[in-house]
Write a protein that holds these residues in place. Structure first.
Motif, PDB file in Angstrom:
ATOM      1  N   ALA A 127       0.828  -1.206   0.000  1.00  0.00           N
ATOM      2  CA  ALA A 127       0.000   0.000   0.000  1.00  0.00           C
ATOM      3  C   ALA A 127       0.862   1.255   0.000  1.00  0.00           C
ATOM      4  O   ALA A 127       1.930   1.292   0.610  1.00  0.00           O
ATOM      5  CB  ALA A 127      -0.910   0.004   1.221  1.00  0.00           C
ATOM      6  N   LEU A 128       0.396   2.261  -0.694  1.00  0.00           N
ATOM      7  CA  LEU A 128       1.100   3.532  -0.766  1.00  0.00           C
ATOM      8  C   LEU A 128       1.271   4.152   0.616  1.00  0.00           C
ATOM      9  O   LEU A 128       2.305   4.765   0.903  1.00  0.00           O
ATOM     10  CB  LEU A 128       0.342   4.487  -1.691  1.00  0.00           C
ATOM     11  CG  LEU A 128       1.065   5.734  -2.130  1.00  0.00           C
ATOM     12  CD1 LEU A 128       2.366   5.402  -2.839  1.00  0.00           C
ATOM     13  CD2 LEU A 128       0.178   6.568  -3.037  1.00  0.00           C
ATOM     14  N   LEU A 129       0.316   3.957   1.474  1.00  0.00           N
ATOM     15  CA  LEU A 129       0.390   4.479   2.837  1.00  0.00           C
ATOM     16  C   LEU A 129       1.569   3.856   3.587  1.00  0.00           C
ATOM     17  O   LEU A 129       2.290   4.547   4.314  1.00  0.00           O
ATOM     18  CB  LEU A 129      -0.924   4.211   3.580  1.00  0.00           C
ATOM     19  CG  LEU A 129      -1.054   4.804   4.974  1.00  0.00           C
ATOM     20  CD1 LEU A 129      -0.854   6.318   4.941  1.00  0.00           C
ATOM     21  CD2 LEU A 129      -2.400   4.466   5.562  1.00  0.00           C
TER      22      LEU A 129
ATOM     23  N   VAL B 233       5.074   9.947  -4.026  1.00  0.00           N
ATOM     24  CA  VAL B 233       3.991   9.789  -3.051  1.00  0.00           C
ATOM     25  C   VAL B 233       3.153  11.060  -2.982  1.00  0.00           C
ATOM     26  O   VAL B 233       1.921  11.004  -2.991  1.00  0.00           O
ATOM     27  CB  VAL B 233       4.540   9.409  -1.657  1.00  0.00           C
ATOM     28  CG1 VAL B 233       3.443   9.431  -0.613  1.00  0.00           C
ATOM     29  CG2 VAL B 233       5.204   8.038  -1.710  1.00  0.00           C
ATOM     30  N   VAL B 234       3.814  12.200  -2.944  1.00  0.00           N
ATOM     31  CA  VAL B 234       3.084  13.471  -2.883  1.00  0.00           C
ATOM     32  C   VAL B 234       2.237  13.655  -4.136  1.00  0.00           C
ATOM     33  O   VAL B 234       1.069  14.067  -4.061  1.00  0.00           O
ATOM     34  CB  VAL B 234       4.064  14.657  -2.707  1.00  0.00           C
ATOM     35  CG1 VAL B 234       3.368  15.990  -2.925  1.00  0.00           C
ATOM     36  CG2 VAL B 234       4.699  14.602  -1.330  1.00  0.00           C
TER      37      VAL B 234
ATOM     38  N   PRO C  67      -2.102   0.865  -4.418  1.00  0.00           N
ATOM     39  CA  PRO C  67      -0.828   0.163  -4.256  1.00  0.00           C
ATOM     40  C   PRO C  67       0.332   1.010  -4.790  1.00  0.00           C
ATOM     41  O   PRO C  67       0.137   1.925  -5.598  1.00  0.00           O
ATOM     42  CB  PRO C  67      -1.008  -1.107  -5.086  1.00  0.00           C
ATOM     43  CG  PRO C  67      -2.056  -0.784  -6.081  1.00  0.00           C
ATOM     44  CD  PRO C  67      -2.943   0.253  -5.435  1.00  0.00           C
ATOM     45  N   VAL C  68       1.518   0.670  -4.339  1.00  0.00           N
ATOM     46  CA  VAL C  68       2.735   1.365  -4.732  1.00  0.00           C
ATOM     47  C   VAL C  68       2.900   1.413  -6.248  1.00  0.00           C
ATOM     48  O   VAL C  68       3.368   2.409  -6.797  1.00  0.00           O
ATOM     49  CB  VAL C  68       3.954   0.655  -4.073  1.00  0.00           C
ATOM     50  CG1 VAL C  68       5.256   1.112  -4.662  1.00  0.00           C
ATOM     51  CG2 VAL C  68       3.931   0.864  -2.578  1.00  0.00           C
ATOM     52  N   VAL C  69       2.481   0.358  -6.924  1.00  0.00           N
ATOM     53  CA  VAL C  69       2.657   0.256  -8.376  1.00  0.00           C
ATOM     54  C   VAL C  69       2.023   1.422  -9.125  1.00  0.00           C
ATOM     55  O   VAL C  69       2.485   1.795 -10.199  1.00  0.00           O
ATOM     56  CB  VAL C  69       2.139  -1.104  -8.896  1.00  0.00           C
ATOM     57  CG1 VAL C  69       0.633  -1.180  -8.827  1.00  0.00           C
ATOM     58  CG2 VAL C  69       2.635  -1.387 -10.292  1.00  0.00           C
TER      59      VAL C  69
END
Length: 146
Positions: A22-24, A55-56, A70-72
């Motif tokens: 997860a991006l978080l 991320v920002v 998700p990070v992807v």
């Protein structure tokens, strides 16, 4: 001088995260003083990199449930990387030209070995120049030669 001389420091800087994370979770890790996360696929190979800027950018676009992406979805896929058998001077030129603060080091199979930081690369190259200068000065002054 080869990149492999800096591998111990590069390994300490390596922070990897799974492509499905997860991006978080990535944002929390980046908030702990880490500049860049290396995103790996299920085989442990480099799939991309994730920086604070990525991320920002993603969170600036999110609304509601998309903040749990998700990070992807936020990572940079087109990654410039180097290998341990490359020359440090070439890495510095690449970092300087492209404006990179960090660059991943990969093994021949595309698995991350570490992350080089521009400051470490430059300090090492400067130290090498100082040592060569000292050797040359000793040679010219005939110190240590009989």
């Amino acid at each position: 001088m080869l990149v492999q001389k800096l591998l111990p420091n590069a390994r300490r800087r390596l922070q990897a995260i799974d492509v499905g994370a997860a991006l978080l979770q990535a944002a929390r890790r980046l908030g702990d003083g880490c500049d860049m996360l290396v995103v790996c696929d299920a085989g442990g190979r480099l799939a991309g990199v994730l920086t604070k800027t990525d991320v920002v950018r993603q969170t600036g676009r999110c609304s509601g449930a998309s903040c749990t992406a998700p990070v992807v979805e936020a990572m940079t896929r087109d990654v410039t990387a180097v290998t341990a058998d490359g020359w440090l001077q070439d890495v510095w030129e690449l970092m300087k030209t492209r404006g990179f603060k960090n660059i991943p080091v990969l093994d021949p199979d595309g698995r991350p070995l570490g992350v080089l930081n521009a400051r470490d690369v430059l300090q090492t190259l400067l130290q090498e120049v100082r040592e060569e200068e000292t050797l040359l000065q000793d040679y010219v002054m005939n110190i240590g030669y009989r």
